[in-house]
Design a protein around this motif. Structure first.
Motif, short mmCIF file in Angstrom:
data_model
loop_
_atom_site.label_atom_id
_atom_site.label_comp_id
_atom_site.label_asym_id
_atom_site.label_seq_id
_atom_site.Cartn_x
_atom_site.Cartn_y
_atom_site.Cartn_z
N UNK A 168 0.82 -1.21 0.00
CA UNK A 168 0.00 0.00 0.00
C UNK A 168 0.86 1.26 0.00
N UNK A 169 1.89 1.27 0.81
CA UNK A 169 2.78 2.44 0.85
C UNK A 169 3.50 2.63 -0.48
N UNK A 170 3.95 1.54 -1.07
CA UNK A 170 4.64 1.64 -2.36
C UNK A 170 3.71 2.20 -3.44
N UNK A 171 2.44 1.76 -3.40
CA UNK A 171 1.48 2.21 -4.41
C UNK A 171 1.20 3.70 -4.28
N UNK A 172 0.88 4.16 -3.06
CA UNK A 172 0.44 5.54 -2.87
C UNK A 172 1.60 6.54 -2.79
N UNK A 173 2.76 6.10 -2.35
CA UNK A 173 3.87 7.02 -2.14
C UNK A 173 4.91 7.00 -3.25
N UNK A 174 4.94 5.92 -4.03
CA UNK A 174 5.99 5.79 -5.05
C UNK A 174 5.40 5.61 -6.45
N UNK A 175 4.48 4.67 -6.60
CA UNK A 175 3.97 4.34 -7.94
C UNK A 175 3.01 5.41 -8.45
N UNK A 176 1.99 5.74 -7.65
CA UNK A 176 0.98 6.70 -8.09
C UNK A 176 1.58 8.06 -8.46
#
Length: 273
Positions: free
Chosen positions: A182-190
């Protein structure tokens, strides 16, 4: 953290999509001039000129056009918010969530916009009663929801494509730094997806704006409805081409800057070698 910077990948060759050009506006302007000329040739003594008639109805048409824009803003907002989560659900690790999101996206993305509009018009009640108080649901609200459904599906596909276009090394780098999914998705990928999603999102908004005229079929008082009422009030068949080409010029003048801005953003944010 240099490892989290987007990696430049070669951009696949693709044919240039159809876009609004200045030549299209010139053609519409020529069509308007021809329509005015044909209508003026049919004017009988005592009737106002074509330009005077158009000028008389312009304030009414402008109010209808503002209604078109309001519908497009609200439908785009609702569709974007719902589509964002629907697109993110398509990369879920849970198969039921992923499959349900995929099925929903494909259903609304491939359904005709007019059919969805009619479904919302007739399936949503004309009024609801809450705690003994009757609240009417206006037609423009249902039309907006009907247009928001295909927007949601198309935004979901844009979001899914943007997320999956990010190299897997970004996920691996995030995992090595102890980020959960979840952190990777919202903080890095998105954050890396925003630039990739913006041009198709703007293109979708332009398409939605032009599609708001579909609301005239269900009786919403937008620009096309007002044009039909003006032609009925004037009872002059010769004005048909002049009025409709005039309406097309309004939509072209609004959508052309969006189309050109989209092209510039695509060139600016293109992934190069």
């Amino acid at each position: 953290m240099n490892v989290l910077l987007p990696i430049n990948l070669p951009k696949p060759a693709a044919s240039a999509p159809w876009r609004l050009e200045v030549s299209h506006g010139v053609i519409l302007a020529g069509l308007f001039v021809v329509g005015c000329g044909l209508a003026q040739a049919q004017v009988v003594p005592g009737q106002p000129s074509v330009l005077d008639t158009i000028a008389k109805w312009t304030p009414v048409l402008a109010k209808g056009f503002v209604f078109n824009l309001a519908i497009s803003f609200v439908a785009m907002t609702i569709g974007t918010m719902a589509g964002f989560f629907l697109g993110a659900a398509q990369i879920s690790l849970l198969a039921p969530v992923r499959g349900g999101a995929w099925l929903t996206m494909n259903f609304f993305r491939n359904a005709p916009w007019l059919v969805l509009l009619f479904y919302c018009m007739f399936l949503i009640p004309f009024q609801v009663t809450i705690f003994g108080k009757t609240i009417p649901i206006p037609d423009w609200t249902k039309a907006t929801l009907g247009l928001a459904l295909p927007v949601m599906a198309n935004v979901a596909e844009v979001v899914r494509g943007a997320i999956q276009s990010i190299p897997t090394t970004q996920w691996e780098a995030a995992s090595s730094l102890a980020f959960n999914r979840r952190q990777a998705l919202w903080m890095i990928i998105i954050p890396q997806c925003i630039k990739r999603m913006l041009p198709p999102w703007m293109n979708l908004y332009a398409i939605l704006t032009m599609s708001t005229v579909l609301a005239s079929i269900v009786g919403v008082d937008e620009m096309m409805t007002q044009t039909q009422r003006a032609l009925s009030a004037e009872a002059r068949p010769g004005l048909l081409l002049a009025f409709y080409s005039y309406v097309l010029l309004w939509f072209f003048a609004y959508c052309y800057p969006i189309a050109r801005w989209t092209v510039r953003l695509e060139a600016r944010y293109a992934v190069r070698q």
